[in-house]
Scaffold this motif. Sequence first.
Motif, PDB file in Angstrom:
ATOM      1  N   ASN A 149       6.017   1.531   1.686  1.00  0.00           N
ATOM      2  CA  ASN A 149       4.885   1.297   2.946  1.00  0.00           C
ATOM      3  C   ASN A 149       4.557   2.432   3.194  1.00  0.00           C
ATOM      4  OD1 ASN A 149       5.121  -1.463   2.999  1.00  0.00           O
ATOM      5  ND2 ASN A 149       6.632  -1.539   4.588  1.00  0.00           N
ATOM      6  N   ALA A 150       3.044   2.770   3.581  1.00  0.00           N
ATOM      7  CA  ALA A 150       2.621   3.881   4.070  1.00  0.00           C
ATOM      8  C   ALA A 150       1.434   3.375   5.305  1.00  0.00           C
ATOM      9  CB  ALA A 150       1.763   4.797   2.747  1.00  0.00           C
ATOM     10  N   VAL A 151       1.591   4.081   6.091  1.00  0.00           N
ATOM     11  CA  VAL A 151       0.645   4.230   7.237  1.00  0.00           C
ATOM     12  C   VAL A 151      -0.514   5.068   7.118  1.00  0.00           C
ATOM     13  CG1 VAL A 151       0.181   4.265   9.720  1.00  0.00           C
ATOM     14  CG2 VAL A 151       2.305   3.444   8.760  1.00  0.00           C
ATOM     15  N   LEU A 152      -1.881   4.556   7.043  1.00  0.00           N
ATOM     16  CA  LEU A 152      -2.946   5.327   6.912  1.00  0.00           C
ATOM     17  C   LEU A 152      -3.627   5.864   8.179  1.00  0.00           C
ATOM     18  CD1 LEU A 152      -4.650   3.163   4.192  1.00  0.00           C
ATOM     19  CD2 LEU A 152      -3.113   5.095   3.758  1.00  0.00           C
ATOM     20  N   GLU A 153      -4.505   6.896   8.012  1.00  0.00           N
ATOM     21  CA  GLU A 153      -4.941   7.322   9.263  1.00  0.00           C
ATOM     22  C   GLU A 153      -5.746   6.457  10.192  1.00  0.00           C
ATOM     23  OE1 GLU A 153      -8.807   9.630   8.545  1.00  0.00           O
ATOM     24  OE2 GLU A 153      -8.248   9.546   6.409  1.00  0.00           O
ATOM     25  N   THR A 154      -6.256   5.272   9.668  1.00  0.00           N
ATOM     26  CA  THR A 154      -6.671   4.254  10.619  1.00  0.00           C
ATOM     27  C   THR A 154      -5.795   3.321  10.923  1.00  0.00           C
ATOM     28  OG1 THR A 154      -7.156   2.821   8.465  1.00  0.00           O
ATOM     29  CG2 THR A 154      -8.917   4.264   9.151  1.00  0.00           C
ATOM     30  N   GLY A 155      -4.622   3.369  10.662  1.00  0.00           N
ATOM     31  CA  GLY A 155      -3.492   2.503  11.423  1.00  0.00           C
ATOM     32  C   GLY A 155      -3.366   1.371  10.224  1.00  0.00           C
ATOM     33  N   ALA A 156      -3.850   1.252   9.189  1.00  0.00           N
ATOM     34  CA  ALA A 156      -3.512   0.249   8.336  1.00  0.00           C
ATOM     35  C   ALA A 156      -2.234   0.372   7.598  1.00  0.00           C
ATOM     36  CB  ALA A 156      -4.789   0.143   7.086  1.00  0.00           C
ATOM     37  N   VAL A 157      -1.553  -0.466   7.030  1.00  0.00           N
ATOM     38  CA  VAL A 157      -0.060  -0.368   6.538  1.00  0.00           C
ATOM     39  C   VAL A 157      -0.250  -1.063   5.172  1.00  0.00           C
ATOM     40  CG1 VAL A 157       2.233  -0.934   6.347  1.00  0.00           C
ATOM     41  CG2 VAL A 157       1.254  -0.469   8.593  1.00  0.00           C
ATOM     42  N   ILE A 158      -0.140  -0.130   4.038  1.00  0.00           N
ATOM     43  CA  ILE A 158      -0.222  -0.484   2.554  1.00  0.00           C
ATOM     44  C   ILE A 158       0.910  -0.216   1.677  1.00  0.00           C
ATOM     45  CG2 ILE A 158      -2.833  -0.513   2.920  1.00  0.00           C
ATOM     46  CD1 ILE A 158      -2.555   1.886   0.714  1.00  0.00           C
ATOM     47  N   GLN A 159       0.900  -0.890   0.337  1.00  0.00           N
ATOM     48  CA  GLN A 159       2.087  -0.487  -0.500  1.00  0.00           C
ATOM     49  C   GLN A 159       1.517   0.420  -1.368  1.00  0.00           C
ATOM     50  OE1 GLN A 159       5.124  -2.092  -0.984  1.00  0.00           O
ATOM     51  NE2 GLN A 159       4.944  -2.573   1.126  1.00  0.00           N
ATOM     52  N   VAL A 160       2.228   1.537  -1.387  1.00  0.00           N
ATOM     53  CA  VAL A 160       1.932   2.588  -2.270  1.00  0.00           C
ATOM     54  C   VAL A 160       3.088   3.160  -3.259  1.00  0.00           C
ATOM     55  CG1 VAL A 160       0.172   3.745  -0.506  1.00  0.00           C
ATOM     56  CG2 VAL A 160       2.603   4.374  -0.780  1.00  0.00           C
ATOM     57  N   PRO A 161       2.798   3.758  -4.273  1.00  0.00           N
ATOM     58  CA  PRO A 161       3.979   4.070  -5.373  1.00  0.00           C
ATOM     59  C   PRO A 161       4.783   5.458  -4.555  1.00  0.00           C
ATOM     60  CG  PRO A 161       1.780   4.257  -6.528  1.00  0.00           C
ATOM     61  CD  PRO A 161       1.429   3.879  -4.964  1.00  0.00           C
ATOM     62  N   LEU A 162       5.927   5.429  -5.108  1.00  0.00           N
ATOM     63  CA  LEU A 162       6.683   6.145  -4.504  1.00  0.00           C
ATOM     64  C   LEU A 162       6.547   7.524  -4.510  1.00  0.00           C
ATOM     65  CD1 LEU A 162      10.000   4.497  -6.188  1.00  0.00           C
ATOM     66  CD2 LEU A 162       9.265   4.145  -3.892  1.00  0.00           C
ATOM     67  N   PHE A 163       5.801   8.072  -5.330  1.00  0.00           N
ATOM     68  CA  PHE A 163       5.092   9.572  -5.506  1.00  0.00           C
ATOM     69  C   PHE A 163       4.546   9.916  -4.284  1.00  0.00           C
ATOM     70  CE2 PHE A 163       2.530   7.522  -8.499  1.00  0.00           C
ATOM     71  CZ  PHE A 163       1.450   8.074  -7.838  1.00  0.00           C
ATOM     72  N   ILE A 164       3.834   8.952  -3.701  1.00  0.00           N
ATOM     73  CA  ILE A 164       2.846   9.369  -2.552  1.00  0.00           C
ATOM     74  C   ILE A 164       3.667   9.713  -1.366  1.00  0.00           C
ATOM     75  CG2 ILE A 164       1.023   8.435  -0.898  1.00  0.00           C
ATOM     76  CD1 ILE A 164      -0.018   8.318  -3.601  1.00  0.00           C
ATOM     77  N   GLU A 165       2.810  10.992  -0.638  1.00  0.00           N
ATOM     78  CA  GLU A 165       3.745  11.940   0.307  1.00  0.00           C
ATOM     79  C   GLU A 165       2.611  11.746   1.575  1.00  0.00           C
ATOM     80  OE1 GLU A 165       4.854  15.197  -1.119  1.00  0.00           O
ATOM     81  OE2 GLU A 165       6.364  14.614  -2.638  1.00  0.00           O
ATOM     82  N   VAL A 166       3.191  12.018   2.798  1.00  0.00           N
ATOM     83  CA  VAL A 166       2.350  12.341   4.068  1.00  0.00           C
ATOM     84  C   VAL A 166       1.281  13.448   3.897  1.00  0.00           C
ATOM     85  CG1 VAL A 166       2.367  13.123   6.146  1.00  0.00           C
ATOM     86  CG2 VAL A 166       4.033  11.522   5.478  1.00  0.00           C
ATOM     87  N   GLY A 167       0.071  13.281   3.882  1.00  0.00           N
ATOM     88  CA  GLY A 167      -1.199  14.070   3.745  1.00  0.00           C
ATOM     89  C   GLY A 167      -1.720  13.919   2.559  1.00  0.00           C
ATOM     90  N   ASP A 168      -1.199  13.260   1.723  1.00  0.00           N
ATOM     91  CA  ASP A 168      -1.932  12.829   0.408  1.00  0.00           C
ATOM     92  C   ASP A 168      -3.225  11.573   0.676  1.00  0.00           C
ATOM     93  OD1 ASP A 168      -0.379  13.915  -1.253  1.00  0.00           O
ATOM     94  OD2 ASP A 168       0.586  12.392  -2.260  1.00  0.00           O
ATOM     95  N   VAL A 169      -4.321  11.657   0.057  1.00  0.00           N
ATOM     96  CA  VAL A 169      -5.601  10.892   0.107  1.00  0.00           C
ATOM     97  C   VAL A 169      -5.759   9.827  -0.897  1.00  0.00           C
ATOM     98  CG1 VAL A 169      -8.043  10.782   0.533  1.00  0.00           C
ATOM     99  CG2 VAL A 169      -6.925  12.781   1.405  1.00  0.00           C
ATOM    100  N   VAL A 170      -5.632   8.514  -0.349  1.00  0.00           N
ATOM    101  CA  VAL A 170      -5.415   7.383  -1.518  1.00  0.00           C
ATOM    102  C   VAL A 170      -6.710   6.638  -1.409  1.00  0.00           C
ATOM    103  CG1 VAL A 170      -3.012   7.672  -1.395  1.00  0.00           C
ATOM    104  CG2 VAL A 170      -4.153   6.017   0.339  1.00  0.00           C
ATOM    105  N   ARG A 171      -7.244   6.004  -2.765  1.00  0.00           N
ATOM    106  CA  ARG A 171      -8.225   5.433  -2.706  1.00  0.00           C
ATOM    107  C   ARG A 171      -7.712   3.907  -2.478  1.00  0.00           C
ATOM    108  NH1 ARG A 171     -11.470   7.024  -7.020  1.00  0.00           N
ATOM    109  NH2 ARG A 171     -12.631   8.125  -5.194  1.00  0.00           N
ATOM    110  N   ILE A 172      -8.296   3.112  -1.491  1.00  0.00           N
ATOM    111  CA  ILE A 172      -8.043   1.687  -1.330  1.00  0.00           C
ATOM    112  C   ILE A 172      -9.168   0.719  -1.600  1.00  0.00           C
ATOM    113  CG2 ILE A 172      -7.148   0.100   0.489  1.00  0.00           C
ATOM    114  CD1 ILE A 172      -5.364   2.513  -0.103  1.00  0.00           C
ATOM    115  N   ASP A 173      -8.654  -0.622  -2.113  1.00  0.00           N
ATOM    116  CA  ASP A 173      -9.981  -1.488  -2.567  1.00  0.00           C
ATOM    117  C   ASP A 173      -9.893  -2.323  -1.252  1.00  0.00           C
ATOM    118  OD1 ASP A 173     -11.175  -3.873  -3.370  1.00  0.00           O
ATOM    119  OD2 ASP A 173     -10.377  -3.845  -5.302  1.00  0.00           O
ATOM    120  N   THR A 174     -11.034  -2.183  -0.482  1.00  0.00           N
ATOM    121  CA  THR A 174     -11.315  -2.882   1.036  1.00  0.00           C
ATOM    122  C   THR A 174     -11.239  -4.261   0.501  1.00  0.00           C
ATOM    123  OG1 THR A 174     -13.420  -2.807   0.644  1.00  0.00           O
ATOM    124  CG2 THR A 174     -12.339  -1.046   1.746  1.00  0.00           C
ATOM    125  N   ARG A 175     -11.584  -5.010  -0.397  1.00  0.00           N
ATOM    126  CA  ARG A 175     -11.359  -6.472  -0.693  1.00  0.00           C
ATOM    127  C   ARG A 175     -10.191  -7.009  -0.742  1.00  0.00           C
ATOM    128  NH1 ARG A 175     -15.157  -5.534  -5.924  1.00  0.00           N
ATOM    129  NH2 ARG A 175     -13.305  -3.947  -5.961  1.00  0.00           N
TER     130      ARG A 175
END
Length: 185
Positions: free
Chosen positions: A151-177
Motif C-alpha cells: 500500500n502507498a498513500v498519495l499526496e491527495t490521500g488516495a491509497v493504492i497498490q504499488v510495487p515493492l521498489f516504490i519509496e516515499v517521495g517517488d512520483v507515480v502515474r495512476i490510471d484514474t479510471r
Amino acid sequence: MISTNDFRTGLTIEVDGEVYSVIEFMHVKPGKGSAFVRTKLKNRRTGAVIERTFRAGEKVNRAHIERREMQYLYNDGENYYFMDTETYEQLSLRKDQLDEAVKYLKDNMNIYVLLYQGETIGIELPNFVELKVVETEPGIKGDTATGGSKNAVLETGAVIQVPLFIEVGDVVRIDTRTGAYIERA
C-alpha cells in the motif's frame, strides 16, 4: 438515438427522463429467445446504480453532455472549487457530486466539468495523473520489480497498490479510471 448494440462503458444515455452513464454492459444470446443487453447504469444526478435489461437493437436516447474545461482551485472540506479557463467564472461542487474523483484531484489540475441541460452532473478527469507518494513501507533489499505489491498513500490521500521498489517521495502515474498504478514517473 443510439442502438443498445453500440453501448460502451462511459456512454451517457437518457432513460425514463434521467441521465445515466453505462458502467457495465453484456450482450447475452440465450439458446432460446432473442438476444438482449444486460447493463449497470449510474444515475449522473443522484449517483444511484441500477441494473436494466434492453432488447438487442433497441433504440435509446443519447444524452448530449457539454464538456467545459476548468481548473481545480481548492476545497474547503465539503465543497470543491473550479475555475472556467475561458471566462474565469468559479463553480463549486459538493464532495458527493465528485465521487471517487476527489482521490485524484491536485491543485491547478485541468479537468472537464460535465453539464447536461445547464446542470452540472459531474467531472471528467484526465485518464492518467502523476501523484507523489507520501507514505509507504520501506523497500527491502532483494525486492524485485515483479515480486509483489504494498500500500502507498498519495499526496491527495488516495491509497493504492504499488510495487515493492516504490519509496516515499517517488512520483507515480495512476490510471484514474481504475485507480491502478501504471509506472514510476
